[in-house]
Scaffold this active site. Structure first.
Site, PDB file in Angstrom:
ATOM      1  N   LYS A  36       0.734  -1.752   0.179  1.00 14.72           N
ATOM      2  CA  LYS A  36      -0.007   0.029   0.149  1.00 14.72           C
ATOM      3  C   LYS A  36       1.173   1.113  -0.106  1.00 14.72           C
ATOM      4  CE  LYS A  36      -2.551   1.054   3.417  1.00 14.72           C
ATOM      5  NZ  LYS A  36      -3.293   1.190   4.719  1.00 14.72           N
ATOM      6  N   ARG A  88      -3.003 -10.379  12.407  1.00 14.93           N
ATOM      7  CA  ARG A  88      -2.516  -9.444  11.461  1.00 14.93           C
ATOM      8  C   ARG A  88      -4.034  -9.288   9.943  1.00 14.93           C
ATOM      9  NH1 ARG A  88       2.788  -7.562  10.970  1.00 14.93           N
ATOM     10  NH2 ARG A  88       1.945  -5.827   9.751  1.00 14.93           N
TER      11      ARG A  88
END
Ligand code: IMP
Ligand code: MG
Length: 369
Positions: free
Chosen positions: A193, A325
């Site tokens: 990202k 996560r």
């Protein structure tokens, strides 16, 4: 929404509202003129529709004539008023009512007073369909006002933007922000990202707003909002959405002329997504797309374990933590995927491949927005 030349305009005043305002003006003016036969003087070009509708509603005998002035360039009023057609008949002793489409700075009105100075009329009254009090710089009395409007450029119902828009039967207002590309960027940990955000920012000239960075900035610089946020964090409480939104609003305002924003780390809940929509709406803008990098879990784990070996980041070292996560990411973002999908704004982009390949895929989505 409509586009004229390079600008966007949004609906502002309906035909019905315009007609009501005109009817009210007709009532007052016809009462005030009594038995006199008034001469209505329209100011061309803008007032042609207004004058037409006004005199059709006027219940008593009247005369209609026009003078033609020009002052506007693009979306700015200029001092330099040109008189293209002046008064063409004798108005001595007559009851004159000037019909203006809009009075903005009042420069045109000053010129109208100059024109009538030596005409020896019985009375001169000024009527305008629209008035922008915040822009008005003169002391001339305006006797009749159809509607007071904010100091923003409008088109339609006779008013133009560089020649276009006069034919529209209703009024449109210019959009504050033009053609923004606002992205909500998502991706599970390890999806790349950060790398892609850097690229999108440069290629599309967008401002990257990472909520984490905004928080750190406000707290470090002890801004009022930063202190407020910290007071919740110190008590171990969640920072209320409104505080976060207020910080984002400050960021958006700081960058008002940007081509758009990349929101990173926000929104995380439906309520936040709605709050973000409201914020952007107040800026005449909206979220263009939620772009999510999609990467298979096993590949993410592989990437993060690899990164952990070189970076020494504690949260990248343990495979169980990594899987946790990733799972948490999907739990948290599922709601937002639904939120933006419902508006046809969700775009999943295959995040496996070279940085350049992924960049090309992202660009394809954005270029088609
Ligand atoms: P003023 O001289 O600044 O009062 O502006 C009067 C003239 O400017 C009007 O007769 C219009 O032709 C034009 N004008 C003022 N505001 C607008 C607007 O918002 N849209 C389009 N034309 C406008
Ligand atoms: Mg005009």
């Amino acid at each position: 929404m409509i586009n004229l030349h390079n600008k966007q305009f949004k609906p502002f005043i309906s035909s019905e509202e315009i007609q009501n305002a005109i009817s009210n003006m007709v009532d007052k003016i016809s009462k005030d003129t009594g038995d006199d036969i008034p001469v209505f003087v329209g100011i061309l070009n803008g007032s042609f529709m207004f004058v037409s509708d006004f005199v059709k509603k006027y219940p008593k005998p009247c005369e209609v004539t026009f003078i033609k002035l020009a002052s506007y360039e693009g979306v700015r009023s200029t001092e330099d008023i040109q008189r293209l057609i002046g008064i063409t008949q004798n108005l001595a002793g007559r009851t004159v009512v000037v019909l203006e489409d809009i009075i903005d700075t009042g420069n045109t009105l000053a010129e109208i007073h100059r024109i009538f100075k030596n005409e020896k009329v019985k009375s001169l009254k000024i009527a305008t369909l629209f008035h922008k009090p915040e822009a008005y710089k003169k002391d001339f009395k305006i006797h009749y006002i159809g509607m007071k409007i904010p100091n923003k450029f409008i088109v339609g119902y006779g008013l133009d933007y560089d020649g276009l828009g006069r034919n529209l039967p209703e009024i449109y207002q210019i959009k504050e922000t033009q053609f923004m590309t606002n992205l909500v960027l998502f991706g599970p940990p390890g999806a790349g990202k950060g790398t892609q955000a850097e690229f999108l920012k440069t290629k599309y000239n967008l401002v990257h707003i990472s909520t984490g960075d905004v928080f750190r900035f406000n707290i470090k610089n002890e801004t009022a909002l930063g202190m407020l946020a910290k007071s919740y964090m110190d008590k171990g409480e969640l920072v209320p959405d409104q505080v976060t939104i207020d910080m984002l609003e400050a960021e958006v305002e700081k960058n008002a002329s940007a081509n758009g924003f990349i929101f990173d780390g926000f929104p995380r809940t439906n309520a936040q997504a709605e709050a973000l929509d409201t914020l952007l709406e107040s800026k005449d803008s909206s979220i263009s797309a939620m772009v999510a990098l999609e990467v298979d879990d096993e590949i993410l784990v592989e990437r993060l374990v690899g990164r952990g070996k070189t970076s020494g980041r504690a949260d990248d070292a343990d495979e169980a933590i990594i899987r946790n996560r990733i799972a948490e990411y999907y739990n948290k973002t599922a709601i937002l995927k639904d939120y933006y999908s419902a508006q046809n704004k969700y775009f999943g982009v295959d995040g496996v491949g070279s940085v350049e390949d992924i960049t090309v895929r992202l660009s394809k989505v954005i270029d088609n927005l």
